[in-house]
Design an enzyme around this catalytic site. Sequence first.
Site, PDB file in Angstrom:
ATOM      1  N   ASP A 127     -10.688  -9.753   6.314  1.00 53.14           N
ATOM      2  CA  ASP A 127     -12.047  -9.918   5.771  1.00 53.14           C
ATOM      3  C   ASP A 127     -12.467 -11.382   5.868  1.00 53.14           C
ATOM      4  O   ASP A 127     -13.599 -11.707   6.246  1.00 53.14           O
ATOM      5  CB  ASP A 127     -12.121  -9.462   4.305  1.00 53.14           C
ATOM      6  CG  ASP A 127     -12.389  -7.963   4.168  1.00 53.14           C
ATOM      7  OD1 ASP A 127     -12.041  -7.219   5.096  1.00 53.14           O
ATOM      8  OD2 ASP A 127     -12.941  -7.543   3.138  1.00 53.14           O
ATOM      9  N   ASP A 173      -5.021  -7.174   5.098  1.00 50.96           N
ATOM     10  CA  ASP A 173      -6.342  -6.662   4.721  1.00 50.96           C
ATOM     11  C   ASP A 173      -7.241  -7.805   4.259  1.00 50.96           C
ATOM     12  O   ASP A 173      -8.400  -7.931   4.676  1.00 50.96           O
ATOM     13  CB  ASP A 173      -6.160  -5.613   3.611  1.00 50.96           C
ATOM     14  CG  ASP A 173      -7.413  -4.777   3.385  1.00 50.96           C
ATOM     15  OD1 ASP A 173      -8.285  -4.768   4.266  1.00 50.96           O
ATOM     16  OD2 ASP A 173      -7.514  -4.147   2.324  1.00 50.96           O
ATOM     17  N   TYR A 190       0.813  -1.219   0.000  1.00 51.69           N
ATOM     18  CA  TYR A 190       0.000   0.000   0.000  1.00 51.69           C
ATOM     19  C   TYR A 190       0.849   1.273   0.000  1.00 51.69           C
ATOM     20  O   TYR A 190       0.344   2.354   0.291  1.00 51.69           O
ATOM     21  CB  TYR A 190      -0.897   0.028   1.250  1.00 51.69           C
ATOM     22  CG  TYR A 190      -2.143  -0.834   1.168  1.00 51.69           C
ATOM     23  CD1 TYR A 190      -2.112  -2.114   0.644  1.00 51.69           C
ATOM     24  CD2 TYR A 190      -3.363  -0.362   1.648  1.00 51.69           C
ATOM     25  CE1 TYR A 190      -3.234  -2.909   0.604  1.00 51.69           C
ATOM     26  CE2 TYR A 190      -4.504  -1.143   1.615  1.00 51.69           C
ATOM     27  CZ  TYR A 190      -4.434  -2.415   1.083  1.00 51.69           C
ATOM     28  OH  TYR A 190      -5.559  -3.195   1.046  1.00 51.69           O
ATOM     29  N   LYS A 198       4.467 -14.364   1.136  1.00 52.63           N
ATOM     30  CA  LYS A 198       4.537 -15.145  -0.106  1.00 52.63           C
ATOM     31  C   LYS A 198       5.995 -15.061  -0.549  1.00 52.63           C
ATOM     32  O   LYS A 198       6.310 -14.612  -1.650  1.00 52.63           O
ATOM     33  CB  LYS A 198       3.568 -14.561  -1.151  1.00 52.63           C
ATOM     34  CG  LYS A 198       3.452 -15.380  -2.423  1.00 52.63           C
ATOM     35  CD  LYS A 198       2.773 -16.722  -2.249  1.00 52.63           C
ATOM     36  CE  LYS A 198       2.780 -17.501  -3.558  1.00 52.63           C
ATOM     37  NZ  LYS A 198       2.290 -18.896  -3.386  1.00 52.63           N
ATOM     38  N   ASP A 210      -1.269 -18.458   0.361  1.00 47.44           N
ATOM     39  CA  ASP A 210      -2.217 -19.411  -0.234  1.00 47.44           C
ATOM     40  C   ASP A 210      -2.532 -20.542   0.739  1.00 47.44           C
ATOM     41  O   ASP A 210      -3.665 -21.019   0.832  1.00 47.44           O
ATOM     42  CB  ASP A 210      -1.716 -19.935  -1.587  1.00 47.44           C
ATOM     43  CG  ASP A 210      -0.224 -20.180  -1.647  1.00 47.44           C
ATOM     44  OD1 ASP A 210       0.499 -19.722  -0.742  1.00 47.44           O
ATOM     45  OD2 ASP A 210       0.232 -20.849  -2.577  1.00 47.44           O
TER      46      ASP A 210
HETATM   47  N1  GGG Z   1     -14.035   1.510   7.565  1.00 43.26           N
HETATM   48  C1  GGG Z   1     -13.109   2.115   6.752  1.00 43.26           C
HETATM   49  C2  GGG Z   1     -13.330   1.843   5.297  1.00 43.26           C
HETATM   50  O1  GGG Z   1     -14.242   2.340   4.701  1.00 43.26           O
HETATM   51  N2  GGG Z   1     -12.469   1.030   4.723  1.00 43.26           N
HETATM   52  C3  GGG Z   1     -12.611   0.705   3.343  1.00 43.26           C
HETATM   53  C4  GGG Z   1     -11.401   0.111   2.766  1.00 43.26           C
HETATM   54  O2  GGG Z   1     -11.439  -0.313   1.632  1.00 43.26           O
HETATM   55  N3  GGG Z   1     -10.304   0.052   3.474  1.00 43.26           N
HETATM   56  C5  GGG Z   1      -9.108  -0.484   2.995  1.00 43.26           C
HETATM   57  C6  GGG Z   1      -8.109  -0.603   4.079  1.00 43.26           C
HETATM   58  O3  GGG Z   1      -8.455  -0.695   5.243  1.00 43.26           O
HETATM   59  O4  GGG Z   1      -6.923  -0.624   3.779  1.00 43.26           O
END
Ligand code: GGG
Length: 361
Positions: free
Chosen positions: A250, A246, A138, A189, A222
Site C-alpha cells: 500500500d 500487505d 494471516y 521484525k 520500521d
Molecule cells: N482487491 C481485493 C480486495 O478487496 N482486497 C481487500 C483487502 O483488504 N485485502 C487484504 C489482502 O490482500 O490481504
Amino acid sequence: MARSFDIAVIEGDGIGPEVTREAIRAVEAAAGLDAASFQWSSYPWGTDFYFSHGRMAPEDYLDTLAGHDAILLGAVGHPDVQDHITLNGLLLPIRRRFDQCVCLRPSYLFPGVESPLRDKAPGSIDMQIFRENTEGEYANVGGRLYAERTHDVAVQTSIFTRHGCRRIIQAAFEKAATRPRKRIASITKSNAQGYGMVLWDEVFDEVAAGFPEIDTESLLIDRAVMEFVRRPESFDVVVASNLFGDILTDLAAIVVGSMGLAASANIDPTRTGPSMFEPVHGSAPDITGQGIANPLAAILSAAMMLDHLQLHAAAAAIEHAVKSLLAEGGPRTPDLGGEATTEQTGEAIAARIAIAAGVST
Ligand code: GGG
C-alpha cells in the site's frame, strides 16, 4: 492453434464490478494477439451474497473454483460487514486452498504519473514486491476465550514454516536473478519476533547462498517504511511476510502515484490449481457507483493473469496500452488528477490495445 481459457470472475463488492468490467474488456481486446479465447464464468459472491445467505460464498465455492484456469477478483468489503468476515469468508481461503503462496505486487512510477515524493523521475521507482501469501500473520490460527465478557482473551498466532519461508524467498531470488539490478531486500521484525522471523532470516541467508550474484539487504519493517519514502529508487525485489508485504505494498502504491495503479497476482508456482489476480485496492465504498474508480489496477492485474497463462503478447499489449495512455496524457480518473470515468478510461485502453492487435473498434 487457438487456446481457450475458462476464467472464474468474482467481481465482489463496491467498485469491484466497475473495474473488473474494464479488465475483461482489455483482455478481450488483446486476446487475438495470442489467438486466445475466454469464457468468463461469473460468480455473484461477496457481501450481497452474505446478506442473503449469511456467508460470503456457497459452502462448495472452493471446489467450484478448482475447475477454472484462473480467477479474476475485483474487491471485497462492505461498511456494514466486519472486514475479518469478508476476508476470511472468501479471499484468504482461496489463497490457502490453491496454495497461492506468492503474492507478487509490482510498483512502478509510470511516465506521466506524479509521485507525491519530490523530484522522482519517471521509471526511477521500479519494485517487485513478493509477499508471503498462505501463512505468517494471516494464518487465521487462534481463538477467543470469554468472548463478550469484560475479561475476554484473544490469541492470534503467526505461523512461519521453513517450507513456507523457503518457497517465497526462493521465488523472490529467482525473480531478482532475471532483473538487471539483481538486488533483493528482505523485510522482517526479527529483533522482536524472535521465533518465526528469525527462522525467516535464517532461510533467507540459506537461499541467498545459492545466488551469489545478487546483492542482499535485510531491513526491519520500521526501517523499511522510512527507506521506502527516503530512497524508494534503491529497491528492486523486496520479500516480506504476509502482513508486512500487505502494508508495504500500500505504501509503495502511494509512492508511485495511486492505489488505482497497484496490480497483484496470487500465484501457485506449481500451477496445480488456479492462480488469482486482483487489484491491491479494496471495495472503496466512498466512491462506489460514481463511475470514477480507476480501472488500471484491475486491468494491469488482468495483464499479469495473461502472463501467467503464457499469453505474453496479449499481456505486453495491455501493459503498453496503460503505459502509453499515462505517458501521453490520455484519459485518467480523478485519483490521477483527471476527469475521465472508469468506462472512458477502459475504453481508451481497449482502443489502444486494438490498434496494437490490428483490429478496428
Ligand atoms: N482487491 C481485493 C480486495 O478487496 N482486497 C481487500 C483487502 O483488504 N485485502 C487484504 C489482502 O490482500 O490481504
